[in-house]
Motif scaffolding. Sequence first.
Motif, mmCIF file in Angstrom:
data_model
loop_
_atom_site.group_PDB
_atom_site.id
_atom_site.type_symbol
_atom_site.label_atom_id
_atom_site.label_comp_id
_atom_site.label_asym_id
_atom_site.label_seq_id
_atom_site.Cartn_x
_atom_site.Cartn_y
_atom_site.Cartn_z
ATOM 1 N N TYR A 13 9.071 2.552 -10.160
ATOM 2 C CA TYR A 13 9.137 3.364 -8.949
ATOM 3 C C TYR A 13 9.880 2.638 -7.832
ATOM 4 N N LEU A 14 9.757 1.304 -7.781
ATOM 5 C CA LEU A 14 10.445 0.542 -6.742
ATOM 6 C C LEU A 14 11.956 0.660 -6.857
ATOM 7 N N GLY A 15 12.449 1.087 -8.002
ATOM 8 C CA GLY A 15 13.882 1.294 -8.172
ATOM 9 C C GLY A 15 14.303 2.742 -8.001
ATOM 10 N N GLU A 16 13.329 3.622 -7.705
ATOM 11 C CA GLU A 16 13.626 5.042 -7.537
ATOM 12 C C GLU A 16 14.198 5.324 -6.148
ATOM 13 N N GLY A 25 3.004 5.892 -2.649
ATOM 14 C CA GLY A 25 4.207 6.647 -2.977
ATOM 15 C C GLY A 25 4.402 6.798 -4.477
ATOM 16 N N TRP A 26 4.049 5.761 -5.204
ATOM 17 C CA TRP A 26 4.132 5.792 -6.671
ATOM 18 C C TRP A 26 3.197 6.864 -7.231
ATOM 19 N N ALA A 27 1.971 6.916 -6.717
ATOM 20 C CA ALA A 27 1.011 7.918 -7.178
ATOM 21 C C ALA A 27 1.491 9.331 -6.852
ATOM 22 N N ALA A 28 2.013 9.517 -5.626
ATOM 23 C CA ALA A 28 2.514 10.832 -5.231
ATOM 24 C C ALA A 28 3.726 11.233 -6.075
ATOM 25 N N PHE A 29 4.593 10.277 -6.350
ATOM 26 C CA PHE A 29 5.783 10.543 -7.154
ATOM 27 C C PHE A 29 5.400 10.964 -8.566
ATOM 28 N N ASN A 30 4.444 10.254 -9.148
ATOM 29 C CA ASN A 30 4.020 10.594 -10.509
ATOM 30 C C ASN A 30 3.303 11.933 -10.571
ATOM 31 N N SER A 31 2.610 12.305 -9.496
ATOM 32 C CA SER A 31 1.981 13.634 -9.454
ATOM 33 C C SER A 31 3.051 14.720 -9.525
ATOM 34 N N GLU A 32 4.140 14.493 -8.814
ATOM 35 C CA GLU A 32 5.242 15.452 -8.854
ATOM 36 C C GLU A 32 5.928 15.446 -10.219
ATOM 37 N N LEU A 66 4.525 14.805 -13.114
ATOM 38 C CA LEU A 66 3.665 15.524 -14.057
ATOM 39 C C LEU A 66 3.685 17.022 -13.793
ATOM 40 N N ALA A 67 3.730 17.401 -12.520
ATOM 41 C CA ALA A 67 3.789 18.824 -12.181
ATOM 42 C C ALA A 67 5.082 19.454 -12.700
ATOM 43 N N ASP A 68 6.155 18.663 -12.742
ATOM 44 C CA ASP A 68 7.445 19.145 -13.251
ATOM 45 C C ASP A 68 7.607 18.887 -14.747
ATOM 46 N N ARG A 69 6.497 18.432 -15.375
ATOM 47 C CA ARG A 69 6.483 18.159 -16.820
ATOM 48 C C ARG A 69 7.505 17.079 -17.200
ATOM 49 N N GLN A 70 7.540 16.057 -16.353
ATOM 50 C CA GLN A 70 8.380 14.898 -16.641
ATOM 51 C C GLN A 70 7.499 13.670 -16.795
ATOM 52 N N ASP A 71 8.035 12.647 -17.451
ATOM 53 C CA ASP A 71 7.250 11.444 -17.708
ATOM 54 C C ASP A 71 7.027 10.654 -16.412
ATOM 55 N N PRO A 72 5.803 10.154 -16.228
ATOM 56 C CA PRO A 72 5.543 9.279 -15.072
ATOM 57 C C PRO A 72 6.251 7.945 -15.248
ATOM 58 N N VAL A 73 6.386 7.196 -14.149
ATOM 59 C CA VAL A 73 7.036 5.887 -14.196
ATOM 60 C C VAL A 73 6.032 4.822 -13.785
ATOM 61 N N GLY A 74 6.273 3.587 -14.188
ATOM 62 C CA GLY A 74 5.435 2.480 -13.759
ATOM 63 C C GLY A 74 5.728 2.097 -12.317
ATOM 64 N N TRP A 75 4.856 1.253 -11.746
ATOM 65 C CA TRP A 75 5.024 0.864 -10.336
ATOM 66 C C TRP A 75 6.351 0.142 -10.115
ATOM 67 N N VAL A 76 6.673 -0.808 -10.993
ATOM 68 C CA VAL A 76 7.942 -1.531 -10.851
ATOM 69 C C VAL A 76 9.108 -0.564 -10.988
ATOM 70 N N ALA A 125 0.834 -1.208 0.000
ATOM 71 C CA ALA A 125 0.000 0.000 0.000
ATOM 72 C C ALA A 125 0.865 1.253 0.000
ATOM 73 N N SER A 126 1.963 1.224 0.768
ATOM 74 C CA SER A 126 2.876 2.361 0.813
ATOM 75 C C SER A 126 3.538 2.604 -0.533
ATOM 76 N N SER A 127 3.937 1.520 -1.189
ATOM 77 C CA SER A 127 4.598 1.672 -2.488
ATOM 78 C C SER A 127 3.640 2.212 -3.542
#
Length: 228
Positions: A175-178, A154-161, A163-173, A149-151
Amino acid sequence: MSEARYGFLRANALSLAFGALFLVTLVGQAISGAADVNAQQVANGLPPVSLLDYVTSSSFGVDVMENWQSEYLQFFLYTFATVWLVQRGSSESKEPGKEGTESAREQRMGPHAQHDSPAWARTGGWRTALFSRSLGLVMGGLFLLTWVASSIAGWAAFNSEQLADRQDPVGWVGYLGEADFWNRSFQNWQSEMLAVGSMAVFSVYLRQRGSPESKPVGTAHADTGQTG
């Protein structure tokens, strides 16, 4: 002493008190978190968000789940570690020389069960084997659930940031390497390991009169596994 003699509230005061404190602090986190977000929104010239919008956001979700999973990780590791590892003089430890799962007689299992032992402690076979490890398994299962649930949060929050910075979102897997994911995780994990280790050592030399987490006040520092 039976619950009937003392009444439900007194017999369950510890769990009820901490349940109430949990709800109060969770509400406090929601209110203060929403206020903090809205202060940033106003500073950036953006409209404020409602409390409902905040508590259903990935930002709130990841903060809550990160803390929950680190707590369950702490208890999962401690439950299993104290089977095999000891700390001489600590009330949180078994006595040196008693490492391991102990005998069926010592654990009151199977033919050694007492009349008031849980049913699955008496039956033997897979039921007793499962029940004898149920605490660690449940704590481990809850850790895995809250970690997932945390991952996700966190993945959703990371992708929101992103998109806000006009960068490409990442997949869940992906994100686990971020670094963001592991930074969040290790921030919480290290504090739990410090707290558990500190408690094990402090209980050797310090006392809290009347607490089952402490040895009796007059007990020698070297005495292990005793509680007040």
